[in-house]
Design an enzyme around this catalytic site. Structure first.
Site, PDB file in Angstrom:
ATOM      1  N   ASP A  98       0.810  -1.324   0.034  1.00 40.57           N
ATOM      2  CA  ASP A  98      -0.122   0.018  -0.084  1.00 40.57           C
ATOM      3  C   ASP A  98       0.961   1.236  -0.054  1.00 40.57           C
ATOM      4  O   ASP A  98       1.741   1.488   0.763  1.00 40.57           O
ATOM      5  CB  ASP A  98      -0.930  -0.104   1.268  1.00 40.57           C
ATOM      6  CG  ASP A  98      -2.061   0.799   1.325  1.00 40.57           C
ATOM      7  OD1 ASP A  98      -1.815   2.120   0.631  1.00 40.57           O
ATOM      8  OD2 ASP A  98      -3.258   0.514   1.706  1.00 40.57           O
ATOM      9  N   HIS A 100      -0.369   4.703  -0.106  1.00 39.92           N
ATOM     10  CA  HIS A 100      -1.220   5.674   0.377  1.00 39.92           C
ATOM     11  C   HIS A 100      -0.486   6.151   1.912  1.00 39.92           C
ATOM     12  O   HIS A 100      -0.467   5.222   2.824  1.00 39.92           O
ATOM     13  CB  HIS A 100      -2.411   5.506   0.856  1.00 39.92           C
ATOM     14  CG  HIS A 100      -3.190   5.019  -0.577  1.00 39.92           C
ATOM     15  ND1 HIS A 100      -3.283   3.743  -1.176  1.00 39.92           N
ATOM     16  CD2 HIS A 100      -3.979   5.826  -1.348  1.00 39.92           C
ATOM     17  CE1 HIS A 100      -3.847   3.843  -1.929  1.00 39.92           C
ATOM     18  NE2 HIS A 100      -4.394   5.060  -2.573  1.00 39.92           N
ATOM     19  N   SER A 151      -5.467  -4.285   2.121  1.00 36.50           N
ATOM     20  CA  SER A 151      -4.506  -3.961   3.428  1.00 36.50           C
ATOM     21  C   SER A 151      -5.355  -4.341   4.575  1.00 36.50           C
ATOM     22  O   SER A 151      -4.582  -4.659   5.807  1.00 36.50           O
ATOM     23  CB  SER A 151      -4.463  -2.333   3.504  1.00 36.50           C
ATOM     24  OG  SER A 151      -3.481  -2.173   2.360  1.00 36.50           O
TER      25      SER A 151
HETATM   26 CO1  B1M Z   1      -5.745   5.480  -4.169  1.00 36.32          CO
HETATM   27  N1  B1M Z   1      -7.159   4.474  -3.688  1.00 36.32           N
HETATM   28  N2  B1M Z   1      -5.126   4.034  -5.203  1.00 36.32           N
HETATM   29  N3  B1M Z   1      -4.265   6.597  -4.612  1.00 36.32           N
HETATM   30  N4  B1M Z   1      -6.443   6.849  -3.198  1.00 36.32           N
HETATM   31  C1  B1M Z   1      -8.277   5.093  -2.640  1.00 36.32           C
HETATM   32  C2  B1M Z   1      -7.687   4.578  -1.224  1.00 36.32           C
HETATM   33  C3  B1M Z   1      -9.386   4.531  -3.364  1.00 36.32           C
HETATM   34  C4  B1M Z   1     -10.543   4.335  -2.092  1.00 36.32           C
HETATM   35  C5  B1M Z   1      -9.997   5.444  -4.464  1.00 36.32           C
HETATM   36  C6  B1M Z   1     -11.381   4.880  -4.691  1.00 36.32           C
HETATM   37  O1  B1M Z   1     -11.406   3.999  -5.482  1.00 36.32           O
HETATM   38  N5  B1M Z   1     -12.462   5.713  -4.663  1.00 36.32           N
HETATM   39  C7  B1M Z   1      -8.999   3.070  -3.733  1.00 36.32           C
HETATM   40  C8  B1M Z   1      -9.194   1.849  -2.820  1.00 36.32           C
HETATM   41  C9  B1M Z   1     -10.227   0.852  -3.474  1.00 36.32           C
HETATM   42  C10 B1M Z   1     -10.293  -0.422  -2.478  1.00 36.32           C
HETATM   43  O2  B1M Z   1      -9.050  -0.800  -2.094  1.00 36.32           O
HETATM   44  N6  B1M Z   1     -11.295  -1.016  -2.468  1.00 36.32           N
HETATM   45  C11 B1M Z   1      -7.728   3.382  -4.492  1.00 36.32           C
HETATM   46  C12 B1M Z   1      -6.975   2.646  -5.354  1.00 36.32           C
HETATM   47  C13 B1M Z   1      -7.727   1.562  -6.060  1.00 36.32           C
HETATM   48  C14 B1M Z   1      -5.735   2.963  -5.717  1.00 36.32           C
HETATM   49  C15 B1M Z   1      -4.899   2.088  -6.689  1.00 36.32           C
HETATM   50  C16 B1M Z   1      -5.041   0.608  -6.706  1.00 36.32           C
HETATM   51  C17 B1M Z   1      -5.145   3.029  -7.990  1.00 36.32           C
HETATM   52  C18 B1M Z   1      -4.636   1.917  -9.375  1.00 36.32           C
HETATM   53  O3  B1M Z   1      -3.315   1.785  -9.332  1.00 36.32           O
HETATM   54  N7  B1M Z   1      -5.506   1.526 -10.341  1.00 36.32           N
HETATM   55  C19 B1M Z   1      -3.507   2.588  -6.371  1.00 36.32           C
HETATM   56  C20 B1M Z   1      -2.903   1.778  -5.039  1.00 36.32           C
HETATM   57  C21 B1M Z   1      -1.406   1.888  -5.334  1.00 36.32           C
HETATM   58  C22 B1M Z   1      -0.943   0.925  -3.959  1.00 36.32           C
HETATM   59  O4  B1M Z   1      -1.273   1.262  -2.866  1.00 36.32           O
HETATM   60  N8  B1M Z   1      -0.184  -0.346  -4.341  1.00 36.32           N
HETATM   61  C23 B1M Z   1      -3.540   4.195  -5.782  1.00 36.32           C
HETATM   62  C24 B1M Z   1      -2.841   5.107  -5.851  1.00 36.32           C
HETATM   63  C25 B1M Z   1      -3.075   6.192  -5.278  1.00 36.32           C
HETATM   64  C26 B1M Z   1      -2.276   7.563  -5.669  1.00 36.32           C
HETATM   65  C27 B1M Z   1      -0.470   7.024  -5.475  1.00 36.32           C
HETATM   66  C28 B1M Z   1      -2.281   8.287  -7.005  1.00 36.32           C
HETATM   67  C29 B1M Z   1      -2.422   8.319  -4.306  1.00 36.32           C
HETATM   68  C30 B1M Z   1      -1.897   8.303  -2.940  1.00 36.32           C
HETATM   69  C31 B1M Z   1      -0.640   9.414  -2.758  1.00 36.32           C
HETATM   70  C32 B1M Z   1      -0.105   8.998  -1.329  1.00 36.32           C
HETATM   71  O5  B1M Z   1      -0.789   8.638  -0.581  1.00 36.32           O
HETATM   72  N9  B1M Z   1       1.050   9.577  -1.561  1.00 36.32           N
HETATM   73  C33 B1M Z   1      -3.979   8.110  -4.243  1.00 36.32           C
HETATM   74  C34 B1M Z   1      -5.097   8.934  -3.498  1.00 36.32           C
HETATM   75  C35 B1M Z   1      -4.751   9.868  -3.093  1.00 36.32           C
HETATM   76  C36 B1M Z   1      -6.134   8.130  -3.088  1.00 36.32           C
HETATM   77  C37 B1M Z   1      -7.457   8.708  -2.421  1.00 36.32           C
HETATM   78  C38 B1M Z   1      -8.163   9.486  -3.604  1.00 36.32           C
HETATM   79  C39 B1M Z   1      -7.461   9.749  -1.012  1.00 36.32           C
HETATM   80  C40 B1M Z   1      -6.725   9.051  -0.077  1.00 36.32           C
HETATM   81  C41 B1M Z   1      -6.263  10.273   0.894  1.00 36.32           C
HETATM   82  O6  B1M Z   1      -5.059  10.689   0.945  1.00 36.32           O
HETATM   83  N10 B1M Z   1      -7.042  10.622   1.778  1.00 36.32           N
HETATM   84  C42 B1M Z   1      -8.294   7.560  -2.099  1.00 36.32           C
HETATM   85  C43 B1M Z   1      -9.930   7.930  -1.784  1.00 36.32           C
HETATM   86  C44 B1M Z   1     -10.314   7.656  -0.565  1.00 36.32           C
HETATM   87  O7  B1M Z   1      -9.815   7.518   0.728  1.00 36.32           O
HETATM   88  N11 B1M Z   1     -11.648   7.893  -0.157  1.00 36.32           N
HETATM   89  C45 B1M Z   1      -7.853   6.359  -2.780  1.00 36.32           C
HETATM   90  C46 B1M Z   1      -6.650  11.674   2.590  1.00 36.32           C
HETATM   91  C47 B1M Z   1      -6.300  11.069   3.806  1.00 36.32           C
HETATM   92  C48 B1M Z   1      -5.668  12.382   4.960  1.00 36.32           C
HETATM   93  O8  B1M Z   1      -7.105  10.248   4.435  1.00 36.32           O
HETATM   94  O9  B1M Z   1      -5.629   8.387   4.316  1.00 36.32           O
HETATM   95  O10 B1M Z   1      -8.022   8.094   5.036  1.00 36.32           O
HETATM   96  P1  B1M Z   1      -6.804   8.834   5.001  1.00 36.32           P
HETATM   97  O11 B1M Z   1      -6.348   8.987   6.431  1.00 36.32           O
HETATM   98  C49 B1M Z   1      -7.187   9.651   7.398  1.00 36.32           C
HETATM   99  C50 B1M Z   1      -7.900   8.561   8.418  1.00 36.32           C
HETATM  100  O12 B1M Z   1      -8.087   7.152   7.469  1.00 36.32           O
HETATM  101  C51 B1M Z   1      -6.942   8.311   9.491  1.00 36.32           C
HETATM  102  O13 B1M Z   1      -6.472   9.559  10.003  1.00 36.32           O
HETATM  103  C52 B1M Z   1      -6.237  10.085   8.559  1.00 36.32           C
HETATM  104  C53 B1M Z   1      -6.687  11.564   8.787  1.00 36.32           C
HETATM  105  O14 B1M Z   1      -7.585  11.885   9.605  1.00 36.32           O
HETATM  106  N12 B1M Z   1      -5.818   7.503   9.396  1.00 36.32           N
HETATM  107  C54 B1M Z   1      -5.187   6.925  10.405  1.00 36.32           C
HETATM  108  C55 B1M Z   1      -5.135   6.928   8.278  1.00 36.32           C
HETATM  109  N13 B1M Z   1      -4.296   6.209   8.837  1.00 36.32           N
HETATM  110  C56 B1M Z   1      -4.091   6.035  10.106  1.00 36.32           C
HETATM  111  C57 B1M Z   1      -3.340   5.363  11.155  1.00 36.32           C
HETATM  112  C58 B1M Z   1      -3.557   5.473  12.517  1.00 36.32           C
HETATM  113  C59 B1M Z   1      -4.324   6.278  12.832  1.00 36.32           C
HETATM  114  C60 B1M Z   1      -5.477   7.199  11.710  1.00 36.32           C
HETATM  115  O15 B1M Z   1      -2.854   5.175  13.270  1.00 36.32           O
HETATM  116  C61 B1M Z   1      -1.962   4.133  13.010  1.00 36.32           C
END
Ligand code: B1M
Length: 209
Positions: A98, A100, A151
């Protein structure tokens, strides 16, 4: 557009030009964390929806993510910091497979600013690397982040590995990331892990835990 909407648009459009000036203008009236939570994260939410529904292609998602990271880096020095130091050590990683890391890095910033020693070992980390870091830094807690559905399975395997190595009672675990649910962590995983495992919906819940 009004400032808040303009900033949200910058994330959605991946538009960096003028970003810092807009952030500085926002900082004049709102705290940095509020700008992140109420405005920038709203933008990322829209990006996720557009991508999920096929209306946005991956390179543009990456561009939005870069703008988000730049914005958070610009705001970070303006965040409130607690003087308290040495509250404990957490090893933080995005799990194997992963990439992200925006959420994980926000957790890092918020915990670091609140007196915790954060050892952030990055993305795509196998459980062996996470545990090596936890042992080396004498971590009090292990934190794992992951956004992909697969994940959530890796996290389960990681907990089983901790069980097997007899480390479960030594390392309480915090899990976070969009694909997890509280029920999955605090019911299903709680039952398999021989130590404490908790779900953090966001960085603040991570801090509270
Ligand atoms: Co990706 N991606 N992505 N992506 N991406 C998602 C996660 C997805 C939901 C988008 C969608 O389809 N709507 C989807 C997953 C679907 C699934 O698994 N069912 C997805 C996909 C499919 C993919 C790829 C597979 C796409 C592809 O290649 N075809 C690929 C995966 C690559 C891989 O990981 N092997 C991929 C790639 C990418 C980018 C590289 C383009 C980019 C990431 C860049 C980076 O992180 N450096 C990206 C992005 C940006 C996203 C979305 C749009 C946004 C994620 C984000 O940064 N959110 C995402 C859509 C979504 O999440 N709805 C998506 C903002 C961030 C602050 O939130 O990370 O949730 P989040 O963190 C929050 C809480 O979750 C929590 O606190 C944070 C802040 O309050 N939290 C914790 C997180 N970790 C924590 C740990 C803790 C405590 C709290 O303690 C340990």
């Amino acid at each position: 557009l009004p400032l808040g909407e303009r900033l949200e648009r910058r994330i959605v459009d991946g538009e960096r030009q003028g970003l810092e000036a807009d952030l500085d203008e926002a900082l004049a009236t709102r705290p940095a964390l509020e700008i992140i939570n109420d405005t920038l994260l709203e933008g990322m939410k829209v990006v996720g929806e557009l991508f999920g529904s096929g209306q946005m292609q991956l390179p543009f998602v990456l561009q939005s993510a870069e703008v988000m990271k730049t914005a958070v880096a610009h705001l970070e020095p303006h965040m409130e910091k607690s003087d308290a130091d040495g509250k404990g050590t957490i090893v933080l990683a995005t799990v194997k497979g992963d990439v992200h890391d925006i959420g994980k890095n926000l957790v890092d910033i918020i915990l670091s600013n609140n007196g915790y020693n954060v050892v952030n070992i990055g993305i795509k980390q196998p459980v062996s690397a996470i545990l090596d870091a936890a042992e080396e830094h004498k971590a009090d807690v292990v934190g794992m982040s992951g956004l992909l559905v697969k994940s959530t399975v890796i996290m389960k395997e990681n907990l089983e590995e901790l069980n097997q190595r007899g480390l479960a009672t030594r390392f309480p675990v915090i899990l976070g990331g969009a694909a997890l649910t509280r029920a999955y962590v605090e019911e299903d995983l709680y039952d398999i892990y021989a130590g404490e495992v908790r779900y953090a919906r966001d960085a603040f819940e991570g801090l509270r835990l």
